[in-house]
Scaffold this motif. Structure first.
Motif, short mmCIF file in Angstrom:
data_model
loop_
_atom_site.label_atom_id
_atom_site.label_comp_id
_atom_site.label_asym_id
_atom_site.label_seq_id
_atom_site.Cartn_x
_atom_site.Cartn_y
_atom_site.Cartn_z
N ASP A 246 0.83 -1.21 0.00
CA ASP A 246 0.00 0.00 0.00
C ASP A 246 0.86 1.25 0.00
OD1 ASP A 246 -2.29 -1.53 0.00
OD2 ASP A 246 -2.56 -1.45 2.18
N LYS A 247 1.97 1.21 0.75
CA LYS A 247 2.87 2.37 0.77
C LYS A 247 3.52 2.58 -0.59
CE LYS A 247 4.75 5.67 3.20
NZ LYS A 247 3.94 6.69 3.90
N GLY A 248 3.89 1.47 -1.26
CA GLY A 248 4.46 1.58 -2.58
C GLY A 248 3.47 2.16 -3.58
N ILE A 249 2.22 1.72 -3.51
CA ILE A 249 1.17 2.26 -4.39
C ILE A 249 0.97 3.74 -4.12
CG2 ILE A 249 -1.29 2.15 -4.96
CD1 ILE A 249 -1.18 -0.86 -4.23
N GLU A 250 0.95 4.11 -2.84
CA GLU A 250 0.79 5.52 -2.46
C GLU A 250 1.90 6.36 -3.05
OE1 GLU A 250 1.55 8.15 1.53
OE2 GLU A 250 0.57 6.20 1.80
N LEU A 251 3.15 5.88 -2.96
CA LEU A 251 4.28 6.63 -3.49
C LEU A 251 4.19 6.74 -5.01
CD1 LEU A 251 7.04 7.97 -3.06
CD2 LEU A 251 8.08 5.69 -3.11
N TRP A 252 3.82 5.65 -5.68
CA TRP A 252 3.70 5.65 -7.14
C TRP A 252 2.62 6.62 -7.61
CZ3 TRP A 252 -0.39 3.15 -10.09
CH2 TRP A 252 -0.14 3.10 -11.46
N ARG A 253 1.50 6.64 -6.92
CA ARG A 253 0.42 7.57 -7.29
C ARG A 253 0.80 9.02 -6.98
NH1 ARG A 253 -4.51 3.73 -5.01
NH2 ARG A 253 -4.72 2.45 -6.92
N ARG A 254 1.56 9.22 -5.91
CA ARG A 254 1.97 10.58 -5.53
C ARG A 254 2.88 11.20 -6.59
NH1 ARG A 254 3.56 9.87 -0.17
NH2 ARG A 254 5.78 9.86 -0.69
N GLN A 255 3.62 10.39 -7.30
CA GLN A 255 4.47 10.92 -8.37
C GLN A 255 3.80 10.75 -9.75
OE1 GLN A 255 8.17 8.73 -7.71
NE2 GLN A 255 7.59 7.23 -9.28
N ASP A 256 2.46 10.87 -9.72
CA ASP A 256 1.64 10.85 -10.95
C ASP A 256 1.80 9.57 -11.74
OD1 ASP A 256 0.67 13.44 -10.39
OD2 ASP A 256 2.44 14.35 -11.31
N LYS A 257 1.93 8.46 -11.04
CA LYS A 257 1.99 7.12 -11.64
C LYS A 257 3.15 6.96 -12.62
CE LYS A 257 -2.99 6.40 -11.05
NZ LYS A 257 -4.27 6.03 -11.70
N ARG A 258 4.23 7.67 -12.34
CA ARG A 258 5.44 7.50 -13.15
C ARG A 258 6.36 6.49 -12.48
NH1 ARG A 258 7.40 13.60 -13.91
NH2 ARG A 258 6.27 13.85 -11.94
N GLY A 259 7.21 5.85 -13.28
CA GLY A 259 8.15 4.88 -12.75
C GLY A 259 7.57 3.48 -12.75
N ARG A 260 8.43 2.51 -12.53
CA ARG A 260 8.04 1.10 -12.47
C ARG A 260 8.12 0.61 -11.03
NH1 ARG A 260 8.72 -0.89 -17.75
NH2 ARG A 260 7.52 -2.70 -17.06
N ILE A 261 7.30 -0.37 -10.71
CA ILE A 261 7.29 -0.96 -9.37
C ILE A 261 7.93 -2.35 -9.44
CG2 ILE A 261 5.88 -1.76 -7.45
CD1 ILE A 261 3.79 0.30 -8.20
N VAL A 262 8.96 -2.58 -8.64
CA VAL A 262 9.64 -3.87 -8.59
C VAL A 262 9.18 -4.60 -7.33
CG1 VAL A 262 11.85 -5.08 -8.50
CG2 VAL A 262 11.66 -2.92 -9.76
N VAL A 263 8.52 -5.74 -7.51
CA VAL A 263 8.13 -6.54 -6.35
C VAL A 263 9.20 -7.61 -6.15
CG1 VAL A 263 5.67 -6.12 -6.44
CG2 VAL A 263 6.61 -7.89 -7.89
N SER A 264 9.77 -7.66 -4.95
CA SER A 264 10.97 -8.47 -4.72
C SER A 264 10.75 -9.48 -3.61
CB SER A 264 12.15 -7.55 -4.37
OG SER A 264 13.31 -8.29 -4.10
N GLY A 265 10.85 -10.75 -3.95
CA GLY A 265 10.72 -11.81 -2.95
C GLY A 265 10.59 -13.16 -3.60
N GLY A 266 11.41 -14.11 -3.16
CA GLY A 266 11.36 -15.47 -3.71
C GLY A 266 10.31 -16.32 -3.01
N GLN A 267 10.37 -17.61 -3.29
CA GLN A 267 9.41 -18.55 -2.71
C GLN A 267 10.09 -19.37 -1.62
OE1 GLN A 267 7.39 -21.00 -5.55
NE2 GLN A 267 6.36 -22.26 -4.01
N GLY A 268 9.58 -19.24 -0.40
CA GLY A 268 10.11 -20.00 0.72
C GLY A 268 9.65 -21.44 0.68
N ALA A 269 10.29 -22.26 1.49
CA ALA A 269 9.95 -23.69 1.51
C ALA A 269 8.52 -23.93 1.95
CB ALA A 269 10.92 -24.42 2.44
N ASP A 270 7.95 -23.01 2.74
CA ASP A 270 6.59 -23.19 3.25
C ASP A 270 5.58 -22.33 2.52
OD1 ASP A 270 7.66 -20.83 4.17
OD2 ASP A 270 6.74 -20.96 6.16
N GLU A 271 5.95 -21.77 1.37
CA GLU A 271 5.07 -20.88 0.62
C GLU A 271 4.60 -21.54 -0.67
OE1 GLU A 271 6.78 -16.54 2.12
OE2 GLU A 271 7.65 -17.46 0.32
#
Length: 330
Positions: A182-207
């Motif tokens: 939500d914070k990332g979306i807020e920041l992206w919208r605050r800068q007029d939806k410019r830039g790309r969003i990188v979601v970072s995280g692998g898959q754990g053994a229990d995921e």
């Protein structure tokens, strides 16, 4: 006027070192040390300057002495809440362990002066006190500086917004991770939806899916276009989050400079940007709010991780202690 400048000279020196270091690179641990040293020296100088106001000096000293004990009580209360919600584990015990450490440090002070015990025991207590004082100083320093770093405004348009993973509940983000998204979306919208969003995280053994996949789906449900989102699904820890995200961004930038924001929980911001500095990433840290009951545990865990990265002062103190013990024996 000269007397005032002389009294506050140490605070001015450390304040100057802080400003110089911060302007050069705000993502350094030593900034926290300079800042607290400046604040501490200013407080000590103020007490000296107000030496005629005995009641005020006694009040300040009482607050300084009693505050850690009050903090210990609050930490124990918080630890009980964490244990009830999270169950018994080393992580959930951290607030209580820190409270025990504070009380032990208080008890150790008079022992180094009045306790007529064996010399070897006195020496061990002295080592604990010296190491404990440095631990306490750096803990307060990081607490103060990490708050300041997050609070200072930054009006920039970021080319990339990296959102760090934080565990899943099935194939959905946990509340902690949802807060980061939500914070990332807020920041992206605050800068007029410019830039790309990188979601970072692998898959754990229990995921059941990678964190990046779950984060990607969450962003789409919140109205973020697919074309805006870049997935980094290999990382297993904070350093890998940044390293693999950097590879992704470097590949797209093709040698052009870029600026990014690292979005994570507020307690985790400073370690993220410190790692980003080591990797050569031009990044600012942005923190999402953490539940109040969980924040102390999370911050203590972060402090322990940062302390491992900056353990040389503890080694120096231990070496000086050994040298002093050797001199006594000779």
């Amino acid at each position: 006027m000269f007397d005032v400048l002389r009294a506050y000279a140490p605070a001015i020196v450390f304040g100057g070192l802080f400003v110089r270091s911060y302007l050069r690179e705000p993502r350094q641990f030593r900034n926290a040390l300079y800042l607290l040293a400046a604040v501490g020296c200013a407080l000590a100088s103020s007490i000296v300057m107000l030496r005629d106001q005995i009641w005020l000096i006694l009040l300040v000293v009482a607050l300084i002495v009693l505050f850690p004990l009050l903090a210990s009580v609050l930490l124990i209360m918080n630890g009980v809440i964490v244990l009830r919600r999270e169950g018994l584990s080393l992580a959930s015990l951290l607030p209580i362990l820190l409270a025990v450490f504070i009380v032990a440090l208080y008890v150790s002070f008079p022992l180094t002066v009045d306790f007529n015990g064996p010399r070897w025991l006195m020496a061990i207590v002295a080592l604990f006190v010296f190491e404990g004082l440095w631990f306490s100083f750096t803990l307060v320093a990081l607490l103060l500086y990490s708050w300041l770093y997050r609070t200072l405004p930054r009006k920039r348009v970021y080319d990339y917004i990296i959102i760090h993973g934080a565990g899943l509940s099935g194939d959905r983000p946990t509340p902690l991770l949802a807060g980061r998204l939500d914070k990332g979306i807020e920041l992206w919208r605050r800068q007029d939806k410019r830039g790309r969003i990188v979601v970072s995280g692998g898959q754990g053994a229990d995921e059941v899916v990678s964190e990046a996949e779950a984060m990607h789906a969450y962003l789409v449900r919140q109205g973020v276009p697919e074309a805006v989102i870049l997935d980094e699904d290999r990382s297993r820890n904070t350093m890998e989050n940044l390293r693999y995200s950097k590879e992704l961004m470097d590949g797209r930038a093709a040698g052009r400079p870029y600026r990014c924001a690292v979005v994570t929980s507020d307690f985790h911001v400073f370690r993220c940007v410190e790692y980003a500095r080591r990797l050569g990433i031009a990044a600012d840290g942005v923190g999402s709010r953490t539940s109040r009951w969980y924040w102390p545990t999370a911050f203590i865990r972060e402090f322990v991780a940062i302390t491992r990265e900056h353990c040389s002062p503890y080694i120096v103190i231990a070496c000086l202690w050994c040298l002093a013990a050797l001199v006594r024996l000779l």
